[in-house]
Design an enzyme around this catalytic site. Sequence first.
Site, short mmCIF file in Angstrom:
data_model
loop_
_atom_site.label_atom_id
_atom_site.label_comp_id
_atom_site.label_asym_id
_atom_site.label_seq_id
_atom_site.Cartn_x
_atom_site.Cartn_y
_atom_site.Cartn_z
N GLU A 129 0.85 -1.17 0.01
CA GLU A 129 -0.19 0.05 -0.08
C GLU A 129 1.00 1.19 -0.12
O GLU A 129 1.86 1.68 0.82
CB GLU A 129 -0.86 -0.11 1.19
CG GLU A 129 -1.46 1.24 1.65
CD GLU A 129 -2.61 1.78 0.30
OE1 GLU A 129 -3.41 0.85 -0.08
OE2 GLU A 129 -2.31 2.73 -0.05
N ASP B 290 -8.39 1.63 -6.87
CA ASP B 290 -8.80 3.12 -7.68
C ASP B 290 -9.62 2.84 -9.01
O ASP B 290 -8.91 2.18 -9.87
CB ASP B 290 -7.51 3.89 -7.81
CG ASP B 290 -7.12 4.25 -6.44
OD1 ASP B 290 -7.92 4.29 -5.30
OD2 ASP B 290 -5.80 4.41 -6.14
N ASP C 180 -16.88 -1.96 -7.33
CA ASP C 180 -18.17 -1.34 -7.25
C ASP C 180 -18.57 -0.30 -8.53
O ASP C 180 -19.33 0.38 -8.15
CB ASP C 180 -18.95 -0.94 -5.97
CG ASP C 180 -18.09 0.10 -5.18
OD1 ASP C 180 -16.92 0.70 -5.83
OD2 ASP C 180 -18.52 0.41 -4.04
C1 SAM Z 1 -9.92 2.51 -3.22
S1 SAM Z 1 -8.85 2.21 -2.28
C2 SAM Z 1 -9.24 0.70 -1.63
C3 SAM Z 1 -8.46 0.06 -0.15
C4 SAM Z 1 -8.94 -1.36 0.26
N1 SAM Z 1 -8.55 -2.45 -0.76
C5 SAM Z 1 -10.41 -1.27 0.58
O1 SAM Z 1 -11.28 -1.88 -0.04
O2 SAM Z 1 -10.78 -0.39 1.71
C6 SAM Z 1 -7.44 1.55 -3.27
C7 SAM Z 1 -6.08 1.67 -2.53
O3 SAM Z 1 -5.09 1.07 -3.67
C8 SAM Z 1 -3.76 1.68 -3.36
N2 SAM Z 1 -3.09 1.66 -4.34
C9 SAM Z 1 -3.33 2.45 -5.71
N3 SAM Z 1 -2.31 2.32 -6.44
C10 SAM Z 1 -1.60 0.97 -5.82
C11 SAM Z 1 -0.31 0.62 -6.41
N4 SAM Z 1 0.12 0.77 -7.52
N5 SAM Z 1 -0.04 -0.63 -5.65
C12 SAM Z 1 -0.51 -0.84 -4.33
N6 SAM Z 1 -1.63 -0.08 -3.81
C13 SAM Z 1 -2.06 0.90 -4.60
C14 SAM Z 1 -4.29 2.88 -2.95
O4 SAM Z 1 -3.47 3.83 -2.16
C15 SAM Z 1 -5.74 2.91 -2.02
O5 SAM Z 1 -5.07 2.61 -0.58
#
Ligand code: SAM
Length: 171
Positions: free
Chosen positions: A28, A77, A113
């Site tokens: 993360e 994301d 979603d």
């Molecule tokens: C929308 S959030 C969802 C977080 C968690 N999985 C949840 O369902 O509550 C997406 C997460 O992916 C992380 N993220 C984005 N790009 C990433 C990458 N290249 N490698 C690892 N994590 C990443 C973001 O920092 C963020 O915390």
Amino acid sequence: MLEIGFGGGEHLVGQAQAHPDARFIGVEPFMNGVASCLRHIEESGVTNIRLHMGDARDVIARLPDASLDLIYILFPDPWPKARHHKRRLIQPEFLDELARVLKRGAEVRFATDWANYAEWTLWHCTRDARFAWLAERADDWRAPWPGHATTRYEAKKLGDCAPVWLRFARS
Ligand SMILES: C[S@@+](CC[C@H](N)C(=O)[O-])C[C@H]1O[C@@H](n2cnc3c(N)ncnc32)[C@H](O)[C@@H]1O
């Protein structure tokens, strides 16, 4: 097991507690998320998690071939605008790397979603012969897999559809 983008780490720590004999890597880039996860690790006392603060692609690039049993990508994301789709995690080159590090028969578990991201992921994975979509009936993508615990982002219901749950096996 690898969880990509674990957010606050609740799901990762829950899985580590539920499967004490498995070993987990969580990745993360968001510092507050890593701090939250460290707190959950400390409070729960689990010892089977290693964390990396940064980009999952950098971690995966360093993993040996066929080294993972399961990869979770939960509510990544969404990048809903068409001009931002290239920023999505799921891309053909990324699937190449996932295919390399997964053992034969190992799983990718993906949830979103956002309807367009579900379609995007299905399109990319089902045209890739290395991944087999495991759904046999509608409930397989409408309901989470057994043992799933709601994530923080999932609970916010920020997307444009009910969560879609996709399981793919590395063939
Ligand atoms: C929308 S959030 C969802 C977080 C968690 N999985 C949840 O369902 O509550 C997406 C997460 O992916 C992380 N993220 C984005 N790009 C990433 C990458 N290249 N490698 C690892 N994590 C990443 C973001 O920092 C963020 O915390």
